[in-house]
Design a protein around this motif. Structure first.
Motif, PDB file in Angstrom:
ATOM      1  N   SER A 156       0.837  -1.207   0.000  1.00  0.00           N
ATOM      2  CA  SER A 156       0.000   0.000   0.000  1.00  0.00           C
ATOM      3  C   SER A 156       0.869   1.253   0.000  1.00  0.00           C
ATOM      4  CB  SER A 156      -0.928   0.021   1.216  1.00  0.00           C
ATOM      5  OG  SER A 156      -0.222   0.369   2.383  1.00  0.00           O
ATOM      6  N   ASP A 157       0.256   2.326  -0.420  1.00  0.00           N
ATOM      7  CA  ASP A 157       0.927   3.625  -0.426  1.00  0.00           C
ATOM      8  C   ASP A 157       1.223   4.086   1.007  1.00  0.00           C
ATOM      9  OD1 ASP A 157       1.922   6.074  -1.397  1.00  0.00           O
ATOM     10  OD2 ASP A 157      -0.057   7.011  -1.277  1.00  0.00           O
ATOM     11  N   LYS A 212      -2.726 -12.328  -4.692  1.00  0.00           N
ATOM     12  CA  LYS A 212      -2.685 -11.538  -5.919  1.00  0.00           C
ATOM     13  C   LYS A 212      -2.998 -10.099  -5.560  1.00  0.00           C
ATOM     14  CE  LYS A 212      -4.321 -15.327  -8.793  1.00  0.00           C
ATOM     15  NZ  LYS A 212      -5.409 -15.808  -9.664  1.00  0.00           N
ATOM     16  N   GLY A 213      -2.349  -9.164  -6.245  1.00  0.00           N
ATOM     17  CA  GLY A 213      -2.631  -7.763  -5.949  1.00  0.00           C
ATOM     18  C   GLY A 213      -1.544  -6.828  -6.389  1.00  0.00           C
ATOM     19  N   GLU A 214      -1.564  -5.642  -5.819  1.00  0.00           N
ATOM     20  CA  GLU A 214      -0.646  -4.571  -6.168  1.00  0.00           C
ATOM     21  C   GLU A 214       0.464  -4.501  -5.120  1.00  0.00           C
ATOM     22  OE1 GLU A 214      -2.119  -0.541  -7.683  1.00  0.00           O
ATOM     23  OE2 GLU A 214      -1.612  -0.192  -5.564  1.00  0.00           O
ATOM     24  N   TYR A 215       1.705  -4.380  -5.600  1.00  0.00           N
ATOM     25  CA  TYR A 215       2.865  -4.362  -4.711  1.00  0.00           C
ATOM     26  C   TYR A 215       3.911  -3.368  -5.206  1.00  0.00           C
ATOM     27  CZ  TYR A 215       0.980  -8.687  -2.830  1.00  0.00           C
ATOM     28  OH  TYR A 215       0.152  -9.626  -2.244  1.00  0.00           O
ATOM     29  N   CYS A 217      14.388   0.467  -6.308  1.00  0.00           N
ATOM     30  CA  CYS A 217      12.974   0.122  -6.172  1.00  0.00           C
ATOM     31  C   CYS A 217      12.465  -0.519  -7.456  1.00  0.00           C
ATOM     32  CB  CYS A 217      12.144   1.370  -5.877  1.00  0.00           C
ATOM     33  SG  CYS A 217      12.396   2.043  -4.240  1.00  0.00           S
ATOM     34  N   SER A 218      11.325  -1.181  -7.336  1.00  0.00           N
ATOM     35  CA  SER A 218      10.686  -1.764  -8.515  1.00  0.00           C
ATOM     36  C   SER A 218      10.355  -0.664  -9.510  1.00  0.00           C
ATOM     37  CB  SER A 218       9.425  -2.528  -8.110  1.00  0.00           C
ATOM     38  OG  SER A 218       8.622  -1.771  -7.229  1.00  0.00           O
ATOM     39  N   PRO A 224      12.560  10.223  -1.169  1.00  0.00           N
ATOM     40  CA  PRO A 224      12.422   8.826  -1.576  1.00  0.00           C
ATOM     41  C   PRO A 224      11.454   8.659  -2.743  1.00  0.00           C
ATOM     42  CG  PRO A 224      11.195   9.222   0.435  1.00  0.00           C
ATOM     43  CD  PRO A 224      11.953  10.492   0.126  1.00  0.00           C
ATOM     44  N   PRO A 225      11.537   7.523  -3.436  1.00  0.00           N
ATOM     45  CA  PRO A 225      10.602   7.233  -4.528  1.00  0.00           C
ATOM     46  C   PRO A 225       9.169   7.126  -4.003  1.00  0.00           C
ATOM     47  CG  PRO A 225      12.426   5.678  -4.511  1.00  0.00           C
ATOM     48  CD  PRO A 225      12.520   6.473  -3.260  1.00  0.00           C
ATOM     49  N   ALA A 226       8.207   7.350  -4.877  1.00  0.00           N
ATOM     50  CA  ALA A 226       6.789   7.257  -4.526  1.00  0.00           C
ATOM     51  C   ALA A 226       6.258   5.865  -4.836  1.00  0.00           C
ATOM     52  CB  ALA A 226       5.988   8.296  -5.306  1.00  0.00           C
ATOM     53  N   TYR A 227       5.311   5.415  -4.052  1.00  0.00           N
ATOM     54  CA  TYR A 227       4.679   4.111  -4.264  1.00  0.00           C
ATOM     55  C   TYR A 227       4.062   4.026  -5.662  1.00  0.00           C
ATOM     56  CZ  TYR A 227       1.576   0.113  -3.587  1.00  0.00           C
ATOM     57  OH  TYR A 227       0.921  -1.099  -3.714  1.00  0.00           O
ATOM     58  N   ASN A 228       3.424   5.107  -6.101  1.00  0.00           N
ATOM     59  CA  ASN A 228       2.785   5.097  -7.428  1.00  0.00           C
ATOM     60  C   ASN A 228       3.784   4.821  -8.538  1.00  0.00           C
ATOM     61  OD1 ASN A 228       0.159   5.446  -6.605  1.00  0.00           O
ATOM     62  ND2 ASN A 228       0.257   7.675  -6.696  1.00  0.00           N
ATOM     63  N   ASP A 229       5.042   5.203  -8.353  1.00  0.00           N
ATOM     64  CA  ASP A 229       6.069   4.949  -9.361  1.00  0.00           C
ATOM     65  C   ASP A 229       6.621   3.527  -9.258  1.00  0.00           C
ATOM     66  OD1 ASP A 229       5.832   7.550 -10.293  1.00  0.00           O
ATOM     67  OD2 ASP A 229       7.403   8.292  -8.945  1.00  0.00           O
ATOM     68  N   ALA A 230       6.555   2.931  -8.075  1.00  0.00           N
ATOM     69  CA  ALA A 230       7.141   1.606  -7.846  1.00  0.00           C
ATOM     70  C   ALA A 230       6.127   0.474  -7.963  1.00  0.00           C
ATOM     71  CB  ALA A 230       7.786   1.553  -6.462  1.00  0.00           C
ATOM     72  N   LYS A 231       4.852   0.767  -7.894  1.00  0.00           N
ATOM     73  CA  LYS A 231       3.841  -0.296  -7.821  1.00  0.00           C
ATOM     74  C   LYS A 231       3.681  -1.052  -9.140  1.00  0.00           C
ATOM     75  CE  LYS A 231      -0.161   2.570  -8.873  1.00  0.00           C
ATOM     76  NZ  LYS A 231      -1.424   3.091  -8.394  1.00  0.00           N
TER      77      LYS A 231
END
Length: 135
Positions: free
Chosen positions: A44-45, A74-77, A105-106, A115-122
């Protein structure tokens, strides 16, 4: 009657486990084989780079490491990893708070002035998958 209930429970458990997948993470481009690689999986963000959903520590061979998160839903990571060269269990930082150990990061997500944002790494995991992270 006990046999029927047992079979029913086994059937339900098998349906639930069918929703889980494996995620293999291959880390490459490490500058040496010292220490370990610490890989955090986030779902999660709100928790990204704060509290891992799951984490694994791996040794390094030939400047690479590969781990597998087994049986995740299954899901978003998003993934964050760092090269813990001195193997002290934390990402070392300089006096300004900037990481002094390599990290990635992914999706090759990078931060600007932070730091990187979750939206960019998900990314989505809907089946057994592999993520490649290059330092």
């Amino acid at each position: 009657m006990v046999k029927i209930i047992t079979l029913l429970m086994l059937f339900i458990c098998s349906l639930l486990s069918a929703q889980n997948v494996n995620l293999t993470v291959a880390v490459s481009g490490l500058k040496n084989n010292k220490g370990t690689v610490r890989i955090g999986l986030y779902n999660s963000d709100k928790t990204f780079l704060k509290t891992t959903y799951k984490s694994i520590v791996s040794e390094i061979k030939n400047n690479e490491a590969t781990i597998t998160f087994v049986g995740i839903p299954k899901g978003e990571y998003g993934i964050s990893t760092y090269h813990d060269e001195n193997d002290n269990g934390k990402m070392d930082r300089n006096m300004m708070g900037i990481p002094s150990e390599d990290y990635a990061c992914s999706n090759n997500a990078k931060g600007f002035m932070g730091p990187p944002a979750y939206n960019d790494a998900k990314f989505n995991v809907n089946k057994d998958s592999k993520a490649n992270i290059v330092f």
